[in-house]
Design a protein around this motif. Structure first.
Motif, PDB file in Angstrom:
ATOM      1  N   VAL A  11       7.029  13.113  -2.992  1.00 17.72           N
ATOM      2  CA  VAL A  11       5.466  13.374  -3.749  1.00 17.72           C
ATOM      3  C   VAL A  11       4.541  13.137  -2.565  1.00 17.72           C
ATOM      4  CG1 VAL A  11       3.744  12.745  -5.723  1.00 17.72           C
ATOM      5  CG2 VAL A  11       6.325  13.023  -6.048  1.00 17.72           C
ATOM      6  N   TRP A  12       3.565  13.998  -2.459  1.00 17.69           N
ATOM      7  CA  TRP A  12       2.559  13.696  -1.298  1.00 17.69           C
ATOM      8  C   TRP A  12       1.098  13.772  -1.850  1.00 17.69           C
ATOM      9  CZ3 TRP A  12       3.225  15.498   4.079  1.00 17.69           C
ATOM     10  CH2 TRP A  12       4.648  15.654   4.476  1.00 17.69           C
ATOM     11  N   PHE A  13       0.393  12.940  -1.308  1.00 20.71           N
ATOM     12  CA  PHE A  13      -1.210  12.862  -1.738  1.00 20.71           C
ATOM     13  C   PHE A  13      -2.009  13.424  -0.406  1.00 20.71           C
ATOM     14  CE2 PHE A  13      -5.025  10.724  -2.320  1.00 20.71           C
ATOM     15  CZ  PHE A  13      -5.545  11.035  -3.695  1.00 20.71           C
ATOM     16  N   ILE A  14      -2.797  14.370  -0.529  1.00 24.17           N
ATOM     17  CA  ILE A  14      -3.222  14.868   0.657  1.00 24.17           C
ATOM     18  C   ILE A  14      -4.752  14.988   0.435  1.00 24.17           C
ATOM     19  CG2 ILE A  14      -3.310  16.723   2.389  1.00 24.17           C
ATOM     20  CD1 ILE A  14      -0.441  17.461   1.690  1.00 24.17           C
ATOM     21  N   THR A  15      -5.718  14.517   1.128  1.00 25.17           N
ATOM     22  CA  THR A  15      -6.934  14.645   1.023  1.00 25.17           C
ATOM     23  C   THR A  15      -7.446  15.738   2.118  1.00 25.17           C
ATOM     24  OG1 THR A  15      -7.740  13.024   2.855  1.00 25.17           O
ATOM     25  CG2 THR A  15      -7.262  12.198   0.527  1.00 25.17           C
ATOM     26  N   PRO A  41     -10.259  17.429  -8.130  1.00 22.54           N
ATOM     27  CA  PRO A  41     -11.442  17.184  -7.430  1.00 22.54           C
ATOM     28  C   PRO A  41     -11.713  15.857  -6.988  1.00 22.54           C
ATOM     29  CG  PRO A  41     -11.871  17.551  -9.512  1.00 22.54           C
ATOM     30  CD  PRO A  41     -10.279  17.490  -9.603  1.00 22.54           C
ATOM     31  N   LEU A  42     -11.997  15.658  -5.669  1.00 20.53           N
ATOM     32  CA  LEU A  42     -12.476  14.295  -5.183  1.00 20.53           C
ATOM     33  C   LEU A  42     -13.551  14.349  -4.007  1.00 20.53           C
ATOM     34  CD1 LEU A  42     -12.093  11.265  -5.210  1.00 20.53           C
ATOM     35  CD2 LEU A  42     -10.126  11.663  -3.697  1.00 20.53           C
ATOM     36  N   ALA A  96     -14.138   6.826  -7.726  1.00 17.61           N
ATOM     37  CA  ALA A  96     -13.537   8.082  -7.891  1.00 17.61           C
ATOM     38  C   ALA A  96     -12.363   8.232  -7.215  1.00 17.61           C
ATOM     39  CB  ALA A  96     -14.375   9.462  -7.660  1.00 17.61           C
ATOM     40  N   VAL A  97     -12.134   7.711  -6.043  1.00 19.45           N
ATOM     41  CA  VAL A  97     -11.002   7.515  -5.293  1.00 19.45           C
ATOM     42  C   VAL A  97      -9.827   6.997  -6.182  1.00 19.45           C
ATOM     43  CG1 VAL A  97      -9.798   6.664  -3.393  1.00 19.45           C
ATOM     44  CG2 VAL A  97     -11.918   7.938  -3.132  1.00 19.45           C
ATOM     45  N   PHE A  98     -10.085   5.661  -6.570  1.00 18.76           N
ATOM     46  CA  PHE A  98      -9.156   4.923  -7.525  1.00 18.76           C
ATOM     47  C   PHE A  98      -8.630   5.563  -8.596  1.00 18.76           C
ATOM     48  CE2 PHE A  98     -10.346   1.685  -4.337  1.00 18.76           C
ATOM     49  CZ  PHE A  98      -9.399   0.783  -4.330  1.00 18.76           C
ATOM     50  N   ALA A  99      -9.705   6.296  -9.259  1.00 20.45           N
ATOM     51  CA  ALA A  99      -9.304   6.935 -10.454  1.00 20.45           C
ATOM     52  C   ALA A  99      -8.576   8.006 -10.419  1.00 20.45           C
ATOM     53  CB  ALA A  99     -10.409   7.521 -11.236  1.00 20.45           C
ATOM     54  N   LEU A 158     -10.728   4.765   4.068  1.00 21.12           N
ATOM     55  CA  LEU A 158     -10.516   3.492   3.685  1.00 21.12           C
ATOM     56  C   LEU A 158     -10.241   3.092   2.213  1.00 21.12           C
ATOM     57  CD1 LEU A 158     -10.092   0.136   4.310  1.00 21.12           C
ATOM     58  CD2 LEU A 158     -12.762   0.207   4.500  1.00 21.12           C
ATOM     59  N   TRP A 159     -11.042   3.914   1.536  1.00 23.17           N
ATOM     60  CA  TRP A 159     -10.899   3.798  -0.206  1.00 23.17           C
ATOM     61  C   TRP A 159      -9.763   4.595  -0.669  1.00 23.17           C
ATOM     62  CZ3 TRP A 159     -14.115   0.715   0.718  1.00 23.17           C
ATOM     63  CH2 TRP A 159     -15.514   0.784   1.053  1.00 23.17           C
ATOM     64  N   VAL A 160      -9.274   5.460   0.196  1.00 20.40           N
ATOM     65  CA  VAL A 160      -8.094   6.021  -0.300  1.00 20.40           C
ATOM     66  C   VAL A 160      -6.781   4.852   0.230  1.00 20.40           C
ATOM     67  CG1 VAL A 160      -6.158   7.758   0.291  1.00 20.40           C
ATOM     68  CG2 VAL A 160      -8.676   8.524  -0.040  1.00 20.40           C
ATOM     69  N   THR A 161      -6.666   4.360   1.408  1.00 22.24           N
ATOM     70  CA  THR A 161      -5.789   3.637   1.596  1.00 22.24           C
ATOM     71  C   THR A 161      -5.768   2.360   0.746  1.00 22.24           C
ATOM     72  OG1 THR A 161      -6.019   3.988   4.156  1.00 22.24           O
ATOM     73  CG2 THR A 161      -4.972   2.054   3.405  1.00 22.24           C
ATOM     74  N   GLN A 162      -6.914   1.814   0.413  1.00 24.64           N
ATOM     75  CA  GLN A 162      -7.007   0.598  -0.480  1.00 24.64           C
ATOM     76  C   GLN A 162      -6.339   1.038  -1.686  1.00 24.64           C
ATOM     77  OE1 GLN A 162     -10.950  -0.780  -0.535  1.00 24.64           O
ATOM     78  NE2 GLN A 162     -10.459  -2.453   0.779  1.00 24.64           N
TER      79      GLN A 162
END
Length: 271
Positions: A4-8, A54-55, A62-65, A112-116
């Motif tokens: 499973v990938w999460f790609i911004t 959407p992000l 919003a990133v954490f959600a 950084l927010w995505v990493t956290q």
């Protein structure tokens, strides 16, 4: 095993290429971007394996959600690709405070927010890969792209720390230093400063040096990324692009040469 990938920044350029390659390999992808419409064709071809959310990565809440929604969609995350980015093009003196802060909000704080946000999930499952998409130009500043390189250099340093902190939990991080690809970064992803005529001569020289070649298609880099995520012991850093590798090697060699030339002065100080 299906990953499973999460790609911004998944709707265009490298993000789109990585999304398509992962889906074609039989993996599942949570693709996030501010504008998801360019992914309509992929959604039609992979209705069960592609989730689009959407992000705006500059919005920490919003990133954490969104990461929470991504985990809920497929039950886990295996590969996180911090690809969203923008380019601030112009001399450092020309850039406004608003432009600089907005640029760092995306290229540094967004990643950084995505990493956290993803680390607690990867830590709990005891595995995962984080790919931080930076640039081969993080070894030092360069005229007109100094602020872009600065943001990516900051992400490199943060990522080094994350790699050492998270490795104990089975999470492996690679700083992917991309060469120049035809990603649209110099068009749709660019904010330009108002030119100062004092820098016009240098600006003209740089434009002539860069030429009009847009670079290879992003899809040509995707096989390298797919091979990278298959490695059981991936590198901390990887330059993507043969010509870029040569440029980085030359740059590092020149820097070490300058250090050695002034070693005698460095050693006059204690420490």
């Amino acid at each position: 095993m299906t990953r499973v990938w999460f790609i911004t920044g998944a709707s265009r350029g490298l993000g789109r290429a990585f999304t398509e390659a992962a889906l074609d390999a039989g993996d599942r992808v949570v693709a996030v971007a501010r504008n998801l419409e360019p992914l309509d064709d992929l959604a039609g071809r992979h209705p069960a394996d592609l989730v689009r959310l959407p992000l705006d990565v500059t919005d920490r809440a919003a990133v954490f959600a969104t990461v929470g929604k991504a985990v809920a969609a497929f039950g886990r995350l295996d590969v996180v690709v911090n690809n969203a980015g923008a380019l601030l093009l112009g001399m450092v003196e020309e850039a406004t405070e608003e432009q600089i802060r907005a640029h760092f909000d995306v290229n540094v704080f967004g990643a950084l927010w995505v990493t956290q946000a993803v680390l607690p999930h990867l830590r709990d499952q005891g595995s995962g890969r984080i790919l931080q998409i930076t640039t081969m130009g993080t070894g030092g500043g360069f005229p007109m792209v100094g602020l872009y390189a600065a943001g990516k250099s900051a992400l490199d340093s943060i990522s080094d720390a994350v790699a050492m902190e998270a490795e104990q939990f089975g999470v492996k991080l690679t700083i992917v230093q991309m060469g120049g690809y035809d990603t649209g970064l110099f068009t749709t992803g660019t904010t330009a400063t108002t030119p100062d005529p004092n820098y016009q001569k240098l600006r003209d020289q740089l434009i002539e040096m860069w030429g009009e070649e847009a670079g290879p298609a992003p899809a040509t880099a995707a096989p390298v990324i797919m091979e990278l995520v298959d490695l059981p012991d991936p590198p901390r850093r990887l330059i993507v692009g043969g010509a870029s590798f040569d440029i980085v090697q030359q740059s590092l060699g020149a820097r070490m040469g300058e250090y050695r030339a002034w070693e005698h002065l460095s050693r006059r100080a204690a420490g």
